[in-house]
Design a protein around this motif. Structure first.
Motif, PDB file in Angstrom:
ATOM      1  N   VAL A 178       1.054  -1.140   0.351  1.00 24.08           N
ATOM      2  CA  VAL A 178      -0.254  -0.038   0.184  1.00 24.08           C
ATOM      3  C   VAL A 178       1.164   1.473   0.210  1.00 24.08           C
ATOM      4  CG1 VAL A 178      -1.533   1.365   1.475  1.00 24.08           C
ATOM      5  CG2 VAL A 178      -2.195  -1.250   1.573  1.00 24.08           C
ATOM      6  N   THR A 179       0.379   2.160  -1.157  1.00 23.30           N
ATOM      7  CA  THR A 179       1.398   3.543  -0.718  1.00 23.30           C
ATOM      8  C   THR A 179       0.758   4.966  -0.931  1.00 23.30           C
ATOM      9  OG1 THR A 179       2.591   3.045  -2.640  1.00 23.30           O
ATOM     10  CG2 THR A 179       2.682   5.295  -2.890  1.00 23.30           C
ATOM     11  N   MET A 180       0.996   5.656   0.537  1.00 29.54           N
ATOM     12  CA  MET A 180       0.166   6.653   0.740  1.00 29.54           C
ATOM     13  C   MET A 180       0.964   8.109  -0.280  1.00 29.54           C
ATOM     14  SD  MET A 180      -2.705   5.726   2.147  1.00 29.54           S
ATOM     15  CE  MET A 180      -3.542   7.513   2.988  1.00 29.54           C
ATOM     16  N   GLU A 181      -0.126   8.669  -0.233  1.00 27.98           N
ATOM     17  CA  GLU A 181       0.857  10.557  -1.000  1.00 27.98           C
ATOM     18  C   GLU A 181       0.216  11.236   0.196  1.00 27.98           C
ATOM     19  OE1 GLU A 181       2.846  10.656  -3.259  1.00 27.98           O
ATOM     20  OE2 GLU A 181       2.293   8.757  -4.685  1.00 27.98           O
ATOM     21  N   GLY A 207       4.503  20.063   4.927  1.00 25.40           N
ATOM     22  CA  GLY A 207       3.683  21.158   3.287  1.00 25.40           C
ATOM     23  C   GLY A 207       4.465  19.944   1.655  1.00 25.40           C
ATOM     24  N   ARG A 208       5.335  19.344   2.565  1.00 26.11           N
ATOM     25  CA  ARG A 208       6.787  19.160   1.665  1.00 26.11           C
ATOM     26  C   ARG A 208       6.171  17.400   1.354  1.00 26.11           C
ATOM     27  NH1 ARG A 208      12.459  18.616   4.597  1.00 26.11           N
ATOM     28  NH2 ARG A 208      10.628  17.735   6.348  1.00 26.11           N
ATOM     29  N   PRO A 209       6.520  16.806   0.436  1.00 24.21           N
ATOM     30  CA  PRO A 209       5.465  15.739   0.198  1.00 24.21           C
ATOM     31  C   PRO A 209       6.481  14.634   0.450  1.00 24.21           C
ATOM     32  CG  PRO A 209       7.297  16.730  -2.175  1.00 24.21           C
ATOM     33  CD  PRO A 209       6.531  18.025  -0.672  1.00 24.21           C
ATOM     34  N   LEU A 210       5.985  13.480   0.954  1.00 27.42           N
ATOM     35  CA  LEU A 210       6.010  12.202   1.893  1.00 27.42           C
ATOM     36  C   LEU A 210       5.604  11.231   0.994  1.00 27.42           C
ATOM     37  CD1 LEU A 210       7.372  11.471   4.019  1.00 27.42           C
ATOM     38  CD2 LEU A 210       5.030  11.514   5.753  1.00 27.42           C
ATOM     39  N   ARG A 211       6.410  10.142   0.572  1.00 24.44           N
ATOM     40  CA  ARG A 211       4.970   8.912   0.397  1.00 24.44           C
ATOM     41  C   ARG A 211       5.557   8.109   1.567  1.00 24.44           C
ATOM     42  NH1 ARG A 211       7.144   8.995  -4.499  1.00 24.44           N
ATOM     43  NH2 ARG A 211       5.245  10.337  -5.116  1.00 24.44           N
ATOM     44  N   ILE A 212       4.533   6.854   1.601  1.00 24.18           N
ATOM     45  CA  ILE A 212       4.658   5.609   2.814  1.00 24.18           C
ATOM     46  C   ILE A 212       4.465   5.010   1.844  1.00 24.18           C
ATOM     47  CG2 ILE A 212       3.475   4.874   4.851  1.00 24.18           C
ATOM     48  CD1 ILE A 212       3.989   6.998   5.689  1.00 24.18           C
ATOM     49  N   HIS A 213       5.237   3.570   2.084  1.00 19.95           N
ATOM     50  CA  HIS A 213       4.845   2.738   1.203  1.00 19.95           C
ATOM     51  C   HIS A 213       4.864   0.961   2.280  1.00 19.95           C
ATOM     52  CE1 HIS A 213       5.907   3.939  -2.582  1.00 19.95           C
ATOM     53  NE2 HIS A 213       6.822   4.612  -2.235  1.00 19.95           N
ATOM     54  N   THR A 240       2.933  13.353   9.386  1.00 20.79           N
ATOM     55  CA  THR A 240       2.508  14.329   8.398  1.00 20.79           C
ATOM     56  C   THR A 240       0.850  15.203   8.837  1.00 20.79           C
ATOM     57  OG1 THR A 240       0.285  12.367   7.788  1.00 20.79           O
ATOM     58  CG2 THR A 240       2.587  11.103   8.115  1.00 20.79           C
ATOM     59  N   ASP A 241       1.045  15.685   8.075  1.00 16.88           N
ATOM     60  CA  ASP A 241       0.209  16.849   7.615  1.00 16.88           C
ATOM     61  C   ASP A 241      -1.300  16.502   8.378  1.00 16.88           C
ATOM     62  OD1 ASP A 241       2.274  18.539   7.977  1.00 16.88           O
ATOM     63  OD2 ASP A 241       1.792  19.063   5.542  1.00 16.88           O
ATOM     64  N   ALA A 242      -1.393  14.890   7.618  1.00 16.16           N
ATOM     65  CA  ALA A 242      -3.037  14.373   8.528  1.00 16.16           C
ATOM     66  C   ALA A 242      -2.934  13.241   9.949  1.00 16.16           C
ATOM     67  CB  ALA A 242      -2.800  13.221   6.954  1.00 16.16           C
ATOM     68  N   GLY A 243      -1.455  13.814  10.014  1.00 14.00           N
ATOM     69  CA  GLY A 243      -1.079  13.230  11.762  1.00 14.00           C
ATOM     70  C   GLY A 243      -0.691  11.868  11.584  1.00 14.00           C
ATOM     71  N   ARG A 288      -6.159  -0.546   7.023  1.00 14.19           N
ATOM     72  CA  ARG A 288      -5.820   1.565   8.252  1.00 14.19           C
ATOM     73  C   ARG A 288      -5.557   2.203   8.031  1.00 14.19           C
ATOM     74  NH1 ARG A 288      -5.170  -2.756  12.466  1.00 14.19           N
ATOM     75  NH2 ARG A 288      -3.247  -2.004  12.780  1.00 14.19           N
ATOM     76  N   LEU A 289      -4.064   1.313   6.955  1.00 14.11           N
ATOM     77  CA  LEU A 289      -3.490   2.802   6.383  1.00 14.11           C
ATOM     78  C   LEU A 289      -3.730   3.386   5.197  1.00 14.11           C
ATOM     79  CD1 LEU A 289      -0.754   4.537   6.717  1.00 14.11           C
ATOM     80  CD2 LEU A 289       0.237   3.183   4.925  1.00 14.11           C
TER      81      LEU A 289
END
Length: 298
Positions: free
Chosen positions: A5-8, A13-19, A216-219, A278-279
């Motif tokens: 699963v990948t989350m953008e 404010g800077r881009p972050l990607r979680i795999h 992250t900015d979303a939490g 969940r992610l």
């Protein structure tokens, strides 16, 4: 069996990607996953249990951060399927690991192949961060011979249940002191300059076990390693059959839940079948209403 699963996302404010990536699957004794007692009673209970769980993921996390690519744990390798894999560790260890665990790991499940499929060559991984030194978290180190490896200095000084014979011969990690408090956690270490990626001491499973907190900015997201086998265990205060300290495991549970009560925290244990969903659906431990989050300090 468990798809990545990948989350953008963004951080400050800077881009972050979680795999979130599963490097094959494992099945364990049911009483190893969730104990009915503690100490010797728990140990004997799972050793003589003849029932196994279904297939569980072996999650690792890759984080594409503005400071570089961080890999949290390295997962399992296909060699673990070889009956001789644990031979160098002695007959007791060989019997234990062959009788208590079952693996299904293919070459294409290994972390280098999966990162490659995501467009991340292993050479681009800036830092490998280990939650602890158990073999299903470290076997993939062979794919990162020149990469900096970080772990809690206490995990290095006081290992618990490690199989050193399985480490790469050139394994020289960088033990770091977790000496900075953050919120409910007494010991953390900042992995990035912005301190938006923290190595957090979460003992219990081992003395120096650590989790990784991603702000992250979303939490916040907590890659929780082996503090528990599922988020449900954390909520119900149930423990695994093998802990270095049940008292510390309980304290870790309480700190995580206290933190989650004022932050919409996503908790991702290493072997939780529901972690990816969940992610993907962004489901926190506690779904806090906006008024509970208003005015909090970053």
């Amino acid at each position: 069996m468990y798809q990545p699963v990948t989350m953008e996302l963004t951080t400050r404010g800077r881009p972050l990607r979680i795999h979130l990536i599963s490097t094959g699957v494992v099945s364990v004794k049911r009483r190893y996953r969730e104990a009915r007692g503690r100490g010797l009673r728990a140990f004997l209970d799972f050793v003589f249990d003849n029932r196994f769980t279904g297939w569980l993921p072996i999650w690792v996390m890759a984080i594409e951060h503005p400071d570089g690519v961080f890999l949290i744990d390295t997962g399992e390798v296909a060699s673990v399927m070889d009956p001789r894999y644990f031979q160098s560790s002695g007959w007791i260890v060989r019997w234990f690991d062959r009788s208590q665990f079952k693996f299904d790991v293919r070459r294409e499940d290994e972390i280098d192949a999966q990162l490659g499929a995501l467009g991340i060559p292993t050479s681009q991984v800036k830092t490998v961060v280990l939650t602890h030194l158990h073999f299903d978290h470290t076997d993939g180190l062979k794919h990162f011979p020149a990469t900096r490896v970080i772990l809690n200095d206490l995990e290095w000084k006081k290992p618990h249940g490690t199989l050193k014979h399985l480490w790469p011969p050139d394994f020289h990690p960088v033990p770091v002191p977790l000496d900075c408090p953050y919120e409910m956690f007494e010991r953390t270490y900042a992995l990035t300059g912005e301190e938006d990626l923290l190595l957090v001491h979460t003992p219990g499973h081992t003395w120096g076990h650590a989790s990784v907190l991603v702000k992250t900015d979303a939490g916040p997201v907590l890659f929780a390693g082996d503090i528990c086998y599922s988020q449900d265990q954390l909520i119900r205060e149930k423990y695994t059959g093998a802990n270095a300290s049940y008292r510390q495991a309980h304290d870790t549970y309480e700190r995580i839940k206290a933190f989650a009560r004022h932050e919409n925290l996503i908790v991702l244990p290493s072997h939780d079948p529901e972690a990816a969903e969940r992610l993907k659906s962004w489901t926190p431990l506690y779904n806090l209403p906006p008024e509970d989050l208003a005015g909090r300090e970053d």
